[in-house]
Design a protein around this motif. Structure first.
Motif, mmCIF file in Angstrom:
data_model
loop_
_atom_site.group_PDB
_atom_site.id
_atom_site.type_symbol
_atom_site.label_atom_id
_atom_site.label_comp_id
_atom_site.label_asym_id
_atom_site.label_seq_id
_atom_site.Cartn_x
_atom_site.Cartn_y
_atom_site.Cartn_z
ATOM 1 N N ASP A 192 25.338 47.962 4.845
ATOM 2 C CA ASP A 192 24.261 47.700 3.889
ATOM 3 C C ASP A 192 23.834 49.005 3.220
ATOM 4 O O ASP A 192 24.284 50.104 3.589
ATOM 5 C CB ASP A 192 23.075 47.000 4.557
ATOM 6 N N ARG A 193 22.986 48.887 2.253
ATOM 7 C CA ARG A 193 22.583 50.030 1.436
ATOM 8 C C ARG A 193 21.977 51.152 2.270
ATOM 9 O O ARG A 193 22.317 52.329 2.100
ATOM 10 C CB ARG A 193 21.591 49.546 0.385
ATOM 11 N N THR A 194 21.097 50.802 3.194
ATOM 12 C CA THR A 194 20.410 51.819 4.002
ATOM 13 C C THR A 194 21.400 52.590 4.858
ATOM 14 O O THR A 194 21.376 53.829 4.900
ATOM 15 C CB THR A 194 19.344 51.170 4.891
ATOM 16 N N ARG A 195 22.270 51.857 5.550
ATOM 17 C CA ARG A 195 23.249 52.506 6.433
ATOM 18 C C ARG A 195 24.219 53.343 5.633
ATOM 19 O O ARG A 195 24.545 54.473 6.009
ATOM 20 C CB ARG A 195 24.000 51.420 7.228
ATOM 21 N N GLU B 102 23.170 56.346 -3.308
ATOM 22 C CA GLU B 102 23.042 55.106 -4.069
ATOM 23 C C GLU B 102 24.101 54.957 -5.156
ATOM 24 O O GLU B 102 24.592 53.855 -5.404
ATOM 25 C CB GLU B 102 21.638 55.008 -4.677
ATOM 26 N N CYS C 225 23.930 54.756 2.619
ATOM 27 C CA CYS C 225 23.353 55.916 1.953
ATOM 28 C C CYS C 225 22.870 56.987 2.917
ATOM 29 O O CYS C 225 22.544 58.110 2.499
ATOM 30 C CB CYS C 225 22.194 55.484 1.048
ATOM 31 N N ALA C 226 22.802 56.657 4.212
ATOM 32 C CA ALA C 226 22.315 57.620 5.194
ATOM 33 C C ALA C 226 23.349 58.694 5.523
ATOM 34 O O ALA C 226 23.003 59.748 6.072
ATOM 35 C CB ALA C 226 21.910 56.887 6.474
ATOM 36 N N GLU C 227 24.612 58.448 5.181
ATOM 37 C CA GLU C 227 25.665 59.388 5.538
ATOM 38 C C GLU C 227 25.810 60.505 4.505
ATOM 39 O O GLU C 227 25.685 60.276 3.301
ATOM 40 C CB GLU C 227 27.006 58.654 5.677
#
Length: 224
Positions: A64-67, A76, A69-71
């Motif tokens: 998902d977007r959160t996971r 985004e 973009c965390a890397e």
């Protein structure tokens, strides 16, 4: 060392042009998508790091977007680019399927249904509505959530099939557990739908259960 300093035959882009995309590893294909690396890491190094962090290519593509973009090295813009790429792939499969007889293209049907349902974290029941020549009219998601005999309504399915002028239907649903083995509830639902649609001379050609790496066909199992 920058990828520009690698021998030409080892650079992912040049390798793809010379040998075709199938010759590249997951990391090399991902590196082309990333385009650039990060400080101290080439695009290929970064791709390998990401595949390790996510546990493989599929978890990365379905994050998902959160996971996602965390890397490090992602964000985004890359998430949007990836979602667009995945949707293009699904639409390409859909356009191929639209030109084929669905009944004689089981591999293509499997690939398309898997692309639509495999990644979902919830159970979803869908249908390929077909004309009398078994060409695809439309794919639609019909019901969402845990499926049982009370959550799938044959009357609603029949109404939609008649609205679309369908002569046949292929059903599909996913098992978020990853196990594609049809359950007793799956069999009961399929039989109820088959009987209801037969009243309108609409044939149920198949019901596919989409799992983690397998797609099981009711027709091939002799369950229809």
């Amino acid at each position: 060392m920058s990828i520009r300093d690698w021998p030409e035959g080892e650079r992912p882009r040049e390798k793809l042009l010379a040998l075709g995309s199938e010759a590249l590893s997951d990391a090399e294909l991902l590196a082309i998508f990333l385009r650039v690396g990060v400080t101290g890491r080439s695009a290929v190094d970064l791709a390998r790091d990401l595949l390790s962090a996510f546990g493989g290519l599929r978890p990365l593509l379905e994050a998902d977007r959160t996971r996602f973009c965390a890397e490090r090295g992602l964000g985004e813009a890359k998430f949007v680019q990836l979602q667009a790429t995945l949707e293009l792939s699904r639409r390409h499969l859909a356009s191929q399927l639209a030109r084929e007889d669905a009944l004689t293209s089981p591999t293509l049907v499997r690939a398309y249904l898997s692309s639509r349902l495999r990644h979902l974290g919830h159970e979803e029941f869908a249908a390929l509505f077909l004309d009398s020549q078994h060409r695809v009219i439309r794919f639609e998601s019909l019901f969402r959530g845990t499926l049982d005999s009370a959550s799938v309504y044959p009357r609603e399915v029949a109404r939609r099939a008649l609205e679309l002028g369908a002569g046949a239907i292929i059903f599909a649903h996913n098992h978020p557990s990853g196990v594609a083995e049809p359950s007793d509830a799956d069999r009961r639902i399929t039989e109820r739908l088959r009987q209801a649609l037969a009243l309108f001379e609409i044939r149920v050609l198949d019901h596919f259960v989409v799992g983690d790496g397998e797609v099981v066909s009711f027709a091939e199992r002799g369950l229809l």
